[in-house]
Structure formats: C-alpha cells, structure tokens
Design a protein around this motif. Structure first.
Motif, PDB file in Angstrom:
ATOM      1  N   PRO A 368      -3.162   8.850 -15.499  1.00 39.62           N
ATOM      2  CA  PRO A 368      -2.614   8.166 -14.317  1.00 39.62           C
ATOM      3  C   PRO A 368      -3.610   7.174 -13.712  1.00 39.62           C
ATOM      4  O   PRO A 368      -4.822   7.370 -13.782  1.00 39.62           O
ATOM      5  CB  PRO A 368      -2.349   9.329 -13.336  1.00 39.62           C
ATOM      6  CG  PRO A 368      -2.286  10.549 -14.180  1.00 39.62           C
ATOM      7  CD  PRO A 368      -3.200  10.304 -15.343  1.00 39.62           C
ATOM      8  N   CYS A 369      -3.049   6.118 -13.099  1.00 37.70           N
ATOM      9  CA  CYS A 369      -3.865   5.090 -12.445  1.00 37.70           C
ATOM     10  C   CYS A 369      -4.646   5.702 -11.274  1.00 37.70           C
ATOM     11  O   CYS A 369      -4.105   6.487 -10.498  1.00 37.70           O
ATOM     12  CB  CYS A 369      -2.931   3.988 -11.930  1.00 37.70           C
ATOM     13  SG  CYS A 369      -3.726   2.776 -10.874  1.00 37.70           S
ATOM     14  N   ILE A 370      -5.907   5.346 -11.130  1.00 39.45           N
ATOM     15  CA  ILE A 370      -6.720   5.868 -10.022  1.00 39.45           C
ATOM     16  C   ILE A 370      -6.996   4.787  -8.970  1.00 39.45           C
ATOM     17  O   ILE A 370      -7.846   4.938  -8.098  1.00 39.45           O
ATOM     18  CB  ILE A 370      -8.052   6.452 -10.553  1.00 39.45           C
ATOM     19  CG1 ILE A 370      -8.827   5.389 -11.360  1.00 39.45           C
ATOM     20  CG2 ILE A 370      -7.828   7.713 -11.366  1.00 39.45           C
ATOM     21  CD1 ILE A 370     -10.251   5.757 -11.678  1.00 39.45           C
ATOM     22  N   ARG A 371      -6.259   3.665  -9.066  1.00 40.32           N
ATOM     23  CA  ARG A 371      -6.335   2.582  -8.067  1.00 40.32           C
ATOM     24  C   ARG A 371      -7.761   2.047  -7.887  1.00 40.32           C
ATOM     25  O   ARG A 371      -8.224   1.821  -6.773  1.00 40.32           O
ATOM     26  CB  ARG A 371      -5.809   3.073  -6.709  1.00 40.32           C
ATOM     27  CG  ARG A 371      -4.396   3.501  -6.728  1.00 40.32           C
ATOM     28  CD  ARG A 371      -3.490   2.332  -6.430  1.00 40.32           C
ATOM     29  NE  ARG A 371      -2.193   2.514  -7.085  1.00 40.32           N
ATOM     30  CZ  ARG A 371      -1.330   1.558  -7.289  1.00 40.32           C
ATOM     31  NH1 ARG A 371      -1.606   0.336  -6.920  1.00 40.32           N
ATOM     32  NH2 ARG A 371      -0.191   1.771  -7.881  1.00 40.32           N
ATOM     33  N   CYS A 372      -8.467   1.868  -8.960  1.00 46.82           N
ATOM     34  CA  CYS A 372      -9.857   1.409  -8.860  1.00 46.82           C
ATOM     35  C   CYS A 372      -9.955  -0.119  -8.731  1.00 46.82           C
ATOM     36  O   CYS A 372     -10.993  -0.664  -8.404  1.00 46.82           O
ATOM     37  CB  CYS A 372     -10.639   1.855 -10.082  1.00 46.82           C
ATOM     38  SG  CYS A 372     -10.047   1.057 -11.596  1.00 46.82           S
ATOM     39  N   CYS A 418      -9.727  -0.610 -18.023  1.00 46.98           N
ATOM     40  CA  CYS A 418      -9.078   0.466 -17.258  1.00 46.98           C
ATOM     41  C   CYS A 418      -9.702   1.839 -17.575  1.00 46.98           C
ATOM     42  O   CYS A 418      -9.627   2.314 -18.702  1.00 46.98           O
ATOM     43  CB  CYS A 418      -7.583   0.483 -17.575  1.00 46.98           C
ATOM     44  SG  CYS A 418      -6.728   1.832 -16.737  1.00 46.98           S
ATOM     45  N   PRO A 419     -10.300   2.497 -16.550  1.00 44.31           N
ATOM     46  CA  PRO A 419     -10.910   3.805 -16.830  1.00 44.31           C
ATOM     47  C   PRO A 419      -9.861   4.866 -17.139  1.00 44.31           C
ATOM     48  O   PRO A 419     -10.180   5.899 -17.747  1.00 44.31           O
ATOM     49  CB  PRO A 419     -11.663   4.135 -15.531  1.00 44.31           C
ATOM     50  CG  PRO A 419     -11.042   3.299 -14.478  1.00 44.31           C
ATOM     51  CD  PRO A 419     -10.486   2.077 -15.156  1.00 44.31           C
ATOM     52  N   ALA A 420      -8.608   4.626 -16.705  1.00 47.13           N
ATOM     53  CA  ALA A 420      -7.533   5.578 -17.006  1.00 47.13           C
ATOM     54  C   ALA A 420      -6.907   5.273 -18.370  1.00 47.13           C
ATOM     55  O   ALA A 420      -5.963   5.944 -18.782  1.00 47.13           O
ATOM     56  CB  ALA A 420      -6.461   5.520 -15.915  1.00 47.13           C
ATOM     57  N   ARG A 421      -7.448   4.267 -19.035  1.00 48.16           N
ATOM     58  CA  ARG A 421      -7.019   3.861 -20.386  1.00 48.16           C
ATOM     59  C   ARG A 421      -5.514   3.598 -20.457  1.00 48.16           C
ATOM     60  O   ARG A 421      -4.843   3.928 -21.433  1.00 48.16           O
ATOM     61  CB  ARG A 421      -7.441   4.906 -21.414  1.00 48.16           C
ATOM     62  CG  ARG A 421      -8.947   5.071 -21.459  1.00 48.16           C
ATOM     63  CD  ARG A 421      -9.394   5.976 -22.556  1.00 48.16           C
ATOM     64  NE  ARG A 421      -9.120   7.373 -22.345  1.00 48.16           N
ATOM     65  CZ  ARG A 421      -9.864   8.177 -21.599  1.00 48.16           C
ATOM     66  NH1 ARG A 421     -10.931   7.716 -20.992  1.00 48.16           N
ATOM     67  NH2 ARG A 421      -9.541   9.437 -21.465  1.00 48.16           N
ATOM     68  N   ARG A 422      -4.980   3.010 -19.367  1.00 50.62           N
ATOM     69  CA  ARG A 422      -3.548   2.689 -19.373  1.00 50.62           C
ATOM     70  C   ARG A 422      -3.324   1.484 -20.278  1.00 50.62           C
ATOM     71  O   ARG A 422      -4.116   0.545 -20.296  1.00 50.62           O
ATOM     72  CB  ARG A 422      -3.059   2.409 -17.943  1.00 50.62           C
ATOM     73  CG  ARG A 422      -3.182   3.654 -17.083  1.00 50.62           C
ATOM     74  CD  ARG A 422      -2.578   3.490 -15.728  1.00 50.62           C
ATOM     75  NE  ARG A 422      -1.119   3.339 -15.762  1.00 50.62           N
ATOM     76  CZ  ARG A 422      -0.265   4.323 -16.014  1.00 50.62           C
ATOM     77  NH1 ARG A 422      -0.717   5.527 -16.299  1.00 50.62           N
ATOM     78  NH2 ARG A 422       1.018   4.100 -16.001  1.00 50.62           N
ATOM     79  N   ASN A 423      -2.219   1.524 -20.994  1.00 54.60           N
ATOM     80  CA  ASN A 423      -1.932   0.462 -21.967  1.00 54.60           C
ATOM     81  C   ASN A 423      -1.284  -0.719 -21.249  1.00 54.60           C
ATOM     82  O   ASN A 423      -0.130  -1.081 -21.501  1.00 54.60           O
ATOM     83  CB  ASN A 423      -1.039   1.021 -23.077  1.00 54.60           C
ATOM     84  CG  ASN A 423      -1.090   0.151 -24.315  1.00 54.60           C
ATOM     85  OD1 ASN A 423      -1.778  -0.879 -24.317  1.00 54.60           O
ATOM     86  ND2 ASN A 423      -0.382   0.525 -25.336  1.00 54.60           N
ATOM     87  N   LEU A 424      -2.055  -1.310 -20.328  1.00 54.51           N
ATOM     88  CA  LEU A 424      -1.498  -2.329 -19.432  1.00 54.51           C
ATOM     89  C   LEU A 424      -1.003  -3.562 -20.184  1.00 54.51           C
ATOM     90  O   LEU A 424       0.077  -4.083 -19.905  1.00 54.51           O
ATOM     91  CB  LEU A 424      -2.569  -2.744 -18.419  1.00 54.51           C
ATOM     92  CG  LEU A 424      -3.070  -1.634 -17.484  1.00 54.51           C
ATOM     93  CD1 LEU A 424      -4.327  -2.068 -16.775  1.00 54.51           C
ATOM     94  CD2 LEU A 424      -1.991  -1.280 -16.479  1.00 54.51           C
ATOM     95  N   ALA A 425      -1.806  -4.043 -21.125  1.00 55.56           N
ATOM     96  CA  ALA A 425      -1.451  -5.311 -21.799  1.00 55.56           C
ATOM     97  C   ALA A 425      -0.094  -5.206 -22.484  1.00 55.56           C
ATOM     98  O   ALA A 425       0.695  -6.149 -22.458  1.00 55.56           O
ATOM     99  CB  ALA A 425      -2.528  -5.704 -22.793  1.00 55.56           C
TER     100      ALA A 425
END
Ligand code: SF4
Ligand code: SF4
Length: 446
Positions: A368-372, A418-425
């Motif tokens: 999950p995103c940690i809003r960093c 992303c430290p949460a390793r979210r697959n944003l791209a």
C-alpha cells in the motif's frame, strides 16, 4: 551552466548496488543465430503490417514479408533466410498474442544487400527517404515511431537541431553504449545522412556521463565535423526522454500536446541512426539489433541477434538462469513489461531482457501507498502519480483526466522510486490510454 533535469531520479544505494551487480563487464558483443525466428507483425506505432508471404514460401534475409499502404506504418522483413513455417498468433511482450511469421533459418544468409556503399551525398533526398521507408526502420530506443515519418517536416516547422540520443533509456542497459563504442563512425555517417534530409541543422549528441568509452568513441568520430558536438548529460533517469533532453540540451520547453519538431528539434536514438546508415548505404533493412541480457544469468552481456529471436533462447545464450527464475522483463526496469512466457520474441525495440530470481525480485512486489510523495518529486512531467494510480484503480477516469494522466511520458521514474513498489507506470499508462480514448469519443460526439 547546464540546466538540471526537472524531476527524475538518481539511483538509491540499494539500486546502485543492484546496478553494480548487473553491470556488463564484457565489452565484446556476441552474435546469436537461432534455428527459427518468430517475427511479430506489430512492432511499430501506426497501422499494423499485413503478411505478403505464404506458408511454405522460401524467403531471403531482408525480404519484405509484411507491409501496408499506410504512411504511418513500417515494413517488416525476414530477419533470416529460409522457409516460412507458419503465420499464426504468438505471445507478445504485453502478455497478449500478435500475429507472427515463423521462419526456419537455413543459415544461407541469401540477401540482396549492396556490396559497395551507396553514394548518398549526391542522391536526391526523396530517394533517400524512400530507402529509409523501404527498410522498415522504427525507433529502436523504445518509441517504435516509424523513422521515415520524422522526415516529413511540416511547413510550419523549421528544424535547426538534430539531437542524437545516446542516453541509454534505462538503468542496467548497455546496448546503445556498446553500439557507440563499436560503430561510432557509422552512427556519425547515419547522422550526416539525416542532417541532409533536414536541410543541414546542427547535430548534438547526448551521452550520459557514466559512459566514458562511448563518449570518447563518438567524439573522435565526430571530430572532422564542425557542425557536430557531443554533450555529456547527467546519469539521471529519464534524461533520455525526448522532452527532457530538449529542455536540458537546448533550454527549450516542448508544450504538452506538441512535438519536438514544433520547437525546431528532431530526435533520433543512436541505434535508429545506425539502422538508417545500414539502410541507406547498404540497402540492409532493420532485421537485427543489440539487446542487453542481464540480471540473474550466468554471463550478462549485449547480444546481437535477428529480430524475432525468443527471449528464452537469448537467456540460455547468456549463461541461463541463475537461481530459481522469478521475473523476466522485456525492456528495462522502468518501461519494460514483465512477461509470463519465455516464448516472447524480440522486436525492433527490444533493448533489453532482465531476469531476476526469487532473491532479487523484491523490486516488483506491490504494497500500500505510504504517501511519501517521492513519485511526485521524481515525475519529470510534474504529475501526481500516486493520485492518478489511486483514481484509476477506483475507476474514476474523470479525475484521471483532471490530473492530466494523458501527459504522462511513460518514463517509469515513479515506479522506480516508490518505496511501496507500486506499479505506478503501468496503471498510469493504462489511465493515459483511457483518457485519450474518452477524449476522442467526446470529440466524435461533439
Ligand atoms: S507519471 Fe508518467 S511521466 Fe510521471 S514519473 Fe510516472 S511514468 Fe513518468
Ligand atoms: S512513491 Fe509510492 S508510496 Fe510514495 S506517495 Fe508515491 S505511490 Fe505512494
């Protein structure tokens, strides 16, 4: 003083360590010739090519095997000589299937390439452009835009600079670096041909400052020409992005929705320029390329192979998997796609194959995103990746449009930091496509 890149990322210590681990020590490029090639008919932006050969046909290396009449398209050629075994759906890097022409390699290398170099200096520009179109060249840096279209300059555009992009698109890849080391003079000749077609603009070659051998080779090859300069650019991702490079090198902003040609600049990747040289001087179409094969393989290296070589065969050639296979990415860590089969073939734009075992695929497990806010700081387009990602996953496409998802350049910097390793791209790329489709639909009903 040079401007700094807006957004973008330098590698963190753990990623620097990974980059060191994945470093290609071999300066030599080995060639691999497979027994069969699986040549996809969709390898470029624009209209897909249609097969013009039949099962059982004997083909020469470099023979056109698929094409269309559309201007924004690229011809597809046989990358080996031999027999057409099948024309069928085959796995692609998007984990879908694409029609592909399968050719059994007879290793005869029968072709119609020139035996002496073509004297392009005296040739008519329209004839040279035809040669480029005939060769099926599409951007080898990943963009896959048909190259002949780049030379169709509008009356409203006046080109004063040709930028040769030698900044490797992604960390860990060495394909362009070794291509420049081994073929600097040919790349410079390709650039001079492109310059002739663009009415003699200045040429700027950009290379990241961590590639001293490539810089030295290109500087030496460019030294006889006063209109060429080689610029070292910082090793920050995505310095190879078109709009970022134009801003960094020339201090010109390319407005959202505009092309670099609108601000007087044409960009070509160095590998594309090399393909242009081979096409114009030797009538050799785009049928092979350098591909970095690295990660958890026995001997990470850059391999020259025909288009349509299977990923699994290149991994075996580079010393096979080390450890339990966990992840295979076609392309680099930023913009590449994780594939679910090793039967995916290389295309004109396959600059890398990354392989990770269970120990090293930590980069790719989502949390999950940690809003960093790190993705926002890294975004060179000043977008809010975490918000677009969140709204897209919730199905709120209006919000994605409001947040300018369609301005994303698919650089992947957000995913990487992303430290949460979210697959944003990947989600933002899907959001971008959705917003573009909705805008088109709205325009049709307006
Ligand atoms: S949102 Fe798009 S442009 Fe911004 S960092 Fe992510 S991939 Fe790159
Ligand atoms: S970098 Fe990742 S964790 Fe940080 S705000 Fe962006 S999406 Fe969330």
């Amino acid at each position: 003083m040079k401007k700094k890149l807006i957004g973008g990322i330098s590698l963190s210590p753990p990623l620097k360590a990974l980059k060191e681990k994945l470093k290609i020590h071999q300066q030599e490029v080995h060639s691999f010739e497979p027994n069969m090639v699986f040549i996809p008919l969709v390898q470029h932006i624009g209209t897909p090519a249609e097969p013009i050969v039949a099962i059982g046909d004997q083909v020469k290396q470099g023979q056109v095997i698929a094409e269309t009449d559309a201007f924004v398209s690229a011809k597809i050629h046989a990358s080996v000589s031999g027999k057409v075994l099948d024309i069928t759906d085959w796995p692609d890097a998007g984990n879908q299937t694409t029609q592909a022409i399968i050719i059994e390699n007879d290793f005869n290398y029968a072709n119609d390439f020139r035996s002496t170099s073509f004297a392009w200096q005296q040739a008519d520009n329209s004839f040279i452009k035809q040669k480029i179109q005939q060769a099926g060249i599409a951007g080898k840096g990943g963009a896959t835009f048909p190259t002949h279209v780049k030379f169709a300059i509008k009356d409203s555009q006046s080109i004063d600079t040709l930028v040769l992009n030698g900044s490797e698109c992604e960390p860990f890849l060495r394909s362009d670096a070794l291509l420049m080391q081994n073929n600097a003079e040919k790349i410079i000749e390709g650039a001079r041909i492109a310059r002739k077609l663009l009415n003699d603009p200045a040429i700027v070659i950009s290379i990241e400052d961590d590639k001293p051998l490539s810089i030295a080779a290109m500087k030496e090859a460019a030294s006889p020409y006063s209109f060429i300069r080689v610029e070292e650019v910082p090793t920050v991702y995505p310095v190879g992005g078109e709009k970022q490079l134009v801003e960094l090198l020339l201090d010109r902003e390319v407005p959202i929705g505009k092309l670099t040609a609108d601000v007087g600049v044409v960009l070509m990747n160095v590998a594309t320029t090399f393909a242009l040289y081979e096409a114009v001087c030797w009538d050799k179409p785009l049928i092979d390329r350098y591909t970095t094969v690295t990660g958890d393989v026995g001997e990470p290296q850059v391999v020259r192979s025909p288009i349509g070589t299977l990923a699994g065969e290149l991994i075996d050639f580079a010393g096979r998997f080390q450890g339990a296979p966990s992840k295979v990415i076609m392309g680099g860590p930023m913009m590449g796609r994780t594939v679910n089969t090793l039967r995916v073939p290389t295309t004109k734009s396959t600059n890398g194959i990354l392989v990770f075992n269970e120990e090293n695929d930590w980069l790719f497990t989502e949390n999950p995103c940690i809003r960093c806010n790190k993705c926002v700081e890294a975004c060179p387009m000043r977008l809010m990746p975490m918000s677009i990602d969140q709204y897209f996953r919730a199905g709120d496409f209006d919000k994605c449009e409001e947040l300018l998802a369609d301005a994303c350049i698919n650089c992947g910097a957000c995913t990487f930091v992303c430290p949460a390793r979210r697959n944003l791209a990947a989600t933002i790329s899907d959001a971008k496509n959705k917003v573009i489709a909705l805008k088109k639909e709205a325009a049709q009903h307006a």
